[in-house]
Design a protein around this motif. Structure first.
Motif, mmCIF file in Angstrom:
data_model
loop_
_atom_site.group_PDB
_atom_site.id
_atom_site.type_symbol
_atom_site.label_atom_id
_atom_site.label_comp_id
_atom_site.label_asym_id
_atom_site.label_seq_id
_atom_site.Cartn_x
_atom_site.Cartn_y
_atom_site.Cartn_z
ATOM 1 N N GLY A 10 0.793 -1.235 0.000
ATOM 2 C CA GLY A 10 0.000 0.000 0.000
ATOM 3 C C GLY A 10 0.822 1.280 0.000
ATOM 4 N N CYS A 11 2.066 1.188 -0.488
ATOM 5 C CA CYS A 11 2.927 2.388 -0.471
ATOM 6 C C CYS A 11 2.697 3.278 -1.694
ATOM 7 C CB CYS A 11 4.397 1.992 -0.361
ATOM 8 S SG CYS A 11 5.014 1.163 -1.834
ATOM 9 N N GLY A 12 1.982 2.768 -2.700
ATOM 10 C CA GLY A 12 1.684 3.589 -3.886
ATOM 11 C C GLY A 12 2.625 3.378 -5.063
ATOM 12 N N LYS A 13 3.395 2.286 -5.064
ATOM 13 C CA LYS A 13 4.368 2.027 -6.141
ATOM 14 C C LYS A 13 3.733 2.022 -7.530
ATOM 15 C CE LYS A 13 5.334 -1.979 -4.469
ATOM 16 N NZ LYS A 13 4.502 -2.551 -5.464
ATOM 17 N N SER A 14 2.588 1.357 -7.643
ATOM 18 C CA SER A 14 1.999 1.185 -8.982
ATOM 19 C C SER A 14 1.565 2.537 -9.549
ATOM 20 C CB SER A 14 0.799 0.242 -8.921
ATOM 21 O OG SER A 14 1.180 -0.900 -8.212
ATOM 22 N N THR A 15 0.878 3.317 -8.732
ATOM 23 C CA THR A 15 0.440 4.649 -9.156
ATOM 24 C C THR A 15 1.639 5.498 -9.566
ATOM 25 O OG1 THR A 15 -1.304 4.524 -7.509
ATOM 26 C CG2 THR A 15 -0.790 6.720 -8.358
ATOM 27 N N HIS A 16 2.672 5.500 -8.712
ATOM 28 C CA HIS A 16 3.794 6.404 -8.961
ATOM 29 C C HIS A 16 4.693 5.936 -10.102
ATOM 30 C CE1 HIS A 16 2.852 9.376 -6.049
ATOM 31 N NE2 HIS A 16 2.625 8.437 -5.136
#
Ligand code: TMP
Length: 202
Positions: A10-16
């Motif tokens: 849930g750290c946001g890797k995919s979005t970023h």
């Protein structure tokens, strides 16, 4: 250039990583965005096996599957793209194995490092963006719209060990690994920090 994104659930890797790809393409670069596990045909099957919450895997079997996924990924996707002059962005790579299999699973360090070396063929990222997040916030984000996968359903102490191991990697390799705290930032703030870091590296 080979850039990796790392971080706990849930750290946001995919979005970023997707946003960074658009940013770099906007500057005229050819970019390949890929991920582990699951960046190849065989890797997709391995990913399903590894993330399926009904899979019962011994910890050693688990790391072999990640190593198999990485061998395919490095030889068939990452190295050819780098050779063609593309910028490669991978959502997870060797640091995930250090954080999850040594930190989380507590497998012997020498086994994990050896398998990382063999499976990656010694390939190291030029830059690693570590998106740090506390397990409390990350796990909530990750499982907002779906059931937890095999890793996400681990106890919170597992996720604390993963996070601590990631931060230890960053402390040991500050030139390669750049940490961004995400708990207190929105998506645009995090993305603009990522762009600053990437631009500074080029
Ligand atoms: P994700 O791509 O959605 O983050 O899911 C991949 C999961 O696999 C995540 O829980 C981290 C885990 N993982 C490892 O345990 N070791 C590894 O070497 C890699 C690449 C991933």
């Amino acid at each position: 250039m080979f850039i990796t994104f790392e971080g706990p659930e849930g750290c946001g890797k995919s979005t970023h990583s997707t946003r960074l790809k658009s940013y770099l393409e906007g500057k005229g670069e050819r970019v390949l965005l890929t991920r582990e596990p699951g960046g190849t045909q065989v890797g997709k099957a391995l990913r399903d096996l590894l993330l399926d919450r009904t899979s019962v895997l011994d910890d050693t079997t688990e790391i072999y599957l990640f190593a198999a996924d990485r061998s395919e990924h490095v030889s068939k996707i990452i190295l050819p793209a780098l050779k063609e002059g593309k910028t490669v962005i991978s959502d997870r790579f060797i640091d995930s194995t250090i954080a999850y299999q040594i930190g989380g699973r507590r497998l012997p360090e020498d086994l994990v490092r050896y398998l990382n070396m063999v499976s990656s063929k010694g390939t190291l990222p030029d830059l690693t963006i570590l998106l740090d997040v506390s397990p409390e916030i990350g796990l909530k984000r990750a499982t907002r719209n779906r059931q937890a996968d095999r890793f996400e359903q681990e106890v919170v102490d597992f996720h604390r060990r993963v996070r601590a191991r990631y931060l230890a990697i960053a402390a040991a390799e500050p030139e390669r690994v750049k940490v961004i705290e995400t708990d207190d930032k929105d998506i645009d703030q995090v993305q603009s920090l990522i762009r600053e870091i990437v631009d500074a590296k080029r």
